[in-house]
Design a protein around this motif. Structure first.
Motif, PDB file in Angstrom:
ATOM      1  N   ARG A 133      39.200 -28.955 -16.336  1.00 46.58           N
ATOM      2  CA  ARG A 133      38.787 -28.488 -15.003  1.00 46.58           C
ATOM      3  C   ARG A 133      38.639 -26.975 -14.936  1.00 46.58           C
ATOM      4  N   GLU A 134      38.800 -26.288 -16.062  1.00 50.21           N
ATOM      5  CA  GLU A 134      38.542 -24.842 -16.058  1.00 50.21           C
ATOM      6  C   GLU A 134      37.108 -24.581 -15.618  1.00 50.21           C
ATOM      7  N   ASP A 135      36.912 -23.530 -14.833  1.00 50.51           N
ATOM      8  CA  ASP A 135      35.601 -23.152 -14.288  1.00 50.51           C
ATOM      9  C   ASP A 135      35.088 -24.187 -13.285  1.00 50.51           C
ATOM     10  N   ASP A 136      36.002 -24.908 -12.675  1.00 44.25           N
ATOM     11  CA  ASP A 136      35.624 -25.904 -11.674  1.00 44.25           C
ATOM     12  C   ASP A 136      36.346 -25.590 -10.367  1.00 44.25           C
ATOM     13  N   VAL A 137      35.893 -26.225  -9.294  1.00 46.11           N
ATOM     14  CA  VAL A 137      36.535 -26.058  -7.988  1.00 46.11           C
ATOM     15  C   VAL A 137      37.400 -27.276  -7.693  1.00 46.11           C
ATOM     16  N   MET A 138      38.623 -27.011  -7.233  1.00 43.70           N
ATOM     17  CA  MET A 138      39.526 -28.087  -6.856  1.00 43.70           C
ATOM     18  C   MET A 138      40.074 -27.814  -5.460  1.00 43.70           C
ATOM     19  N   THR A 139      40.450 -28.867  -4.785  1.00 41.39           N
ATOM     20  CA  THR A 139      41.033 -28.750  -3.447  1.00 41.39           C
ATOM     21  C   THR A 139      42.516 -29.036  -3.525  1.00 41.39           C
ATOM     22  N   GLY A 140      43.310 -28.178  -2.911  1.00 42.70           N
ATOM     23  CA  GLY A 140      44.757 -28.354  -2.931  1.00 42.70           C
ATOM     24  C   GLY A 140      45.379 -27.981  -1.604  1.00 42.70           C
ATOM     25  N   ILE A 141      46.699 -28.102  -1.561  1.00 43.79           N
ATOM     26  CA  ILE A 141      47.461 -27.794  -0.350  1.00 43.79           C
ATOM     27  C   ILE A 141      48.475 -26.706  -0.684  1.00 43.79           C
ATOM     28  N   ILE A 142      48.494 -25.660   0.115  1.00 44.10           N
ATOM     29  CA  ILE A 142      49.423 -24.554  -0.107  1.00 44.10           C
ATOM     30  C   ILE A 142      50.855 -25.037   0.092  1.00 44.10           C
ATOM     31  N   GLN A 143      51.704 -24.790  -0.909  1.00 39.44           N
ATOM     32  CA  GLN A 143      53.090 -25.256  -0.875  1.00 39.44           C
ATOM     33  C   GLN A 143      54.077 -24.156  -0.504  1.00 39.44           C
ATOM     34  N   ARG A 144      53.896 -22.980  -1.106  1.00 40.75           N
ATOM     35  CA  ARG A 144      54.837 -21.882  -0.873  1.00 40.75           C
ATOM     36  C   ARG A 144      54.216 -20.583  -1.356  1.00 40.75           C
ATOM     37  N   LYS A 145      54.919 -19.469  -1.078  1.00 35.67           N
ATOM     38  CA  LYS A 145      54.420 -18.153  -1.454  1.00 35.67           C
ATOM     39  C   LYS A 145      55.579 -17.290  -1.921  1.00 35.67           C
ATOM     40  N   ASP A 146      55.278 -16.349  -2.808  1.00 35.67           N
ATOM     41  CA  ASP A 146      56.235 -15.300  -3.127  1.00 35.67           C
ATOM     42  C   ASP A 146      55.466 -14.001  -3.317  1.00 35.67           C
ATOM     43  N   ALA A 147      56.117 -12.988  -3.847  1.00 34.82           N
ATOM     44  CA  ALA A 147      55.481 -11.671  -3.949  1.00 34.82           C
ATOM     45  C   ALA A 147      54.326 -11.655  -4.937  1.00 34.82           C
ATOM     46  N   ARG A 148      54.307 -12.597  -5.904  1.00 34.75           N
ATOM     47  CA  ARG A 148      53.281 -12.586  -6.944  1.00 34.75           C
ATOM     48  C   ARG A 148      52.207 -13.642  -6.760  1.00 34.75           C
ATOM     49  N   PHE A 149      52.593 -14.819  -6.274  1.00 37.18           N
ATOM     50  CA  PHE A 149      51.660 -15.940  -6.219  1.00 37.18           C
ATOM     51  C   PHE A 149      51.742 -16.688  -4.895  1.00 37.18           C
TER      52      PHE A 149
END
Length: 376
Positions: A133-149
């Motif tokens: 799936r590299e260079d492809d578009v995928m749909t996901g759901i945001i789970q969490r966040k931190d300072a880097r990602f």
């Protein structure tokens, strides 16, 4: 060793897609380790698993030599010939050494090792699934966040959206559904790491492929993309069939196709221009919505000097030079923009030379900009 174990291995292969041979190799390695640990044996051994009977057998392997130096690993040729006269030097002789209570000990010792191998195999299956799936578009759901990602659930794996790949005009909230472009898939001891982007030009290209059937089936081709994520992008398109309007195909009825992409990118402005093998036409199209009077081409340096009407100079350059910058990225040509007055002063246009704007600029441009299609 009961047949239930082999039934479980068959189940794991069917339900989790793990290769049965991988599991059997893991089980054999675990049993060899258990034998050597529990029976303090340095002998080279092999484990034979009989699926039909559910039996397990341990064989000591000894190399046949002229003179024995290591009784744990070797057997003399004289002793070997007592077992079978056909043995010769450097042959390997196997003797069954299966302990009576080995089944219980082996099952306990093997459990952890087999579980670890199963996890590794599962990670391998997931990696194989997502590396394509590299260079492809995928749909996901945001789970969490931190300072880097920002971490996005893509189904079987959690992807990482680095801060540098996030659009400055977007806010990312937990549980939001989002489309991302897969930039890299790496394998590691802890499982696959997937990195995604919202700023990559490939995201814009893939979104057009998803929204425009003519691009998906190859009737219309995307030749180039230039993007300043969250603000403005330019995309050039081409149709081998002269009867097909590539720009109109991307725009869609009442702008429906391109507007769906603009909405997905939270209002990012998108200019769609028609590609041409003629750099004069292509550069003129790329600088739209500005009107171009003349394009002077230097093939050797792949550079152009573009002359525009005085009142079009600021539009051609764009805010902070954005329109000219994106046009240069899109076309691959250096672009130096001059006003008509400046061009005449420098002798690029004769004082009495008259130019009709329509001689160069074609109706091959569309700008998906909210409210005003010619607002820069």
């Amino acid at each position: 060793m009961s047949s239930e174990l082999f039934d479980a291995i068959d189940y794991l292969e069917k339900e989790k897609g793990i290769n049965k041979e991988v599991l059997m190799e893991a089980l054999e390695a675990a049993l060899i380790s258990a034998y050597k640990k529990n029976f303090k044996s340095a002998t080279n051994v092999r484990v034979d698993l009989d699926e039909k009977s559910g039996g397990m057998y341990v064989y000591a392997r000894k190399q046949i030599v002229e003179e024995v130096l290591d009784p744990q690993q070797e057997m003399s040729i004289d002793e070997a010939k007592k077992i079978d006269p056909n043995y010769d030097i450097d042959d390997v002789l196997e003797i069954e050494v299966t302990p009576k209570d080995f089944g219980r000990i082996a099952a306990q010792a093997a459990k952890q090792v087999v579980t670890q191998r199963v996890r590794e195999a599962e990670r391998g299956v997931i990696f194989s699934e997502y590396v394509d799936r590299e260079d492809d578009v995928m749909t996901g759901i945001i789970q969490r966040k931190d300072a880097r990602f920002t971490y996005i659930n893509l189904g079987k794996v959690e992807a990482r959206l680095p801060v540098a790949e996030q659009m400055p005009t977007e806010e990312y909230h937990v549980h939001d559904r989002i489309k991302v472009y897969v930039t890299k898939v790496e394998n590691s001891n802890k499982g696959p790491h997937i990195y995604v982007s919202r700023t990559h030009p490939g995201l814009l290209k893939r979104l057009f492929e998803m929204e425009v059937p003519e691009i998906y089936d190859g009737t219309v081709e995307i030749t180039s993309v230039a993007r300043e994520a969250g603000d403005r992008s330019k995309i050039s398109v081409y149709a081998p069939d002269p009867e097909i309007d590539p720009v109109g195909s991307c725009v869609g009825q009442r702008g429906g196709r391109v507007q769906a992409i603009v909405n997905e990118l939270k209002g990012e402005k998108i200019d769609i221009v028609q590609w041409s093998e003629d750099p004069v036409v292509y550069v003129s199209n790329a600088l739209s919505p500005a009107k171009v009077l003349k394009v002077l081409v230097e093939e050797e340096d792949k550079a152009t000097t573009v002359i525009v009407p005085d009142y079009q100079l600021s539009l051609a350059i764009g805010k902070r030079g954005q329109n000219a910058r994106l046009a240069a990225k899109l076309t691959g040509w250096k672009i130096d923009i001059k006003s008509e007055t400046e061009a005449r002063e420098e002798g690029l246009l004769a004082q009495d030379e008259e130019i009709n704007e329509e001689d160069i600029v074609e109706d091959s441009f569309y700008s998906a900009i909210e409210d005003n299609p010619f607002h820069d």
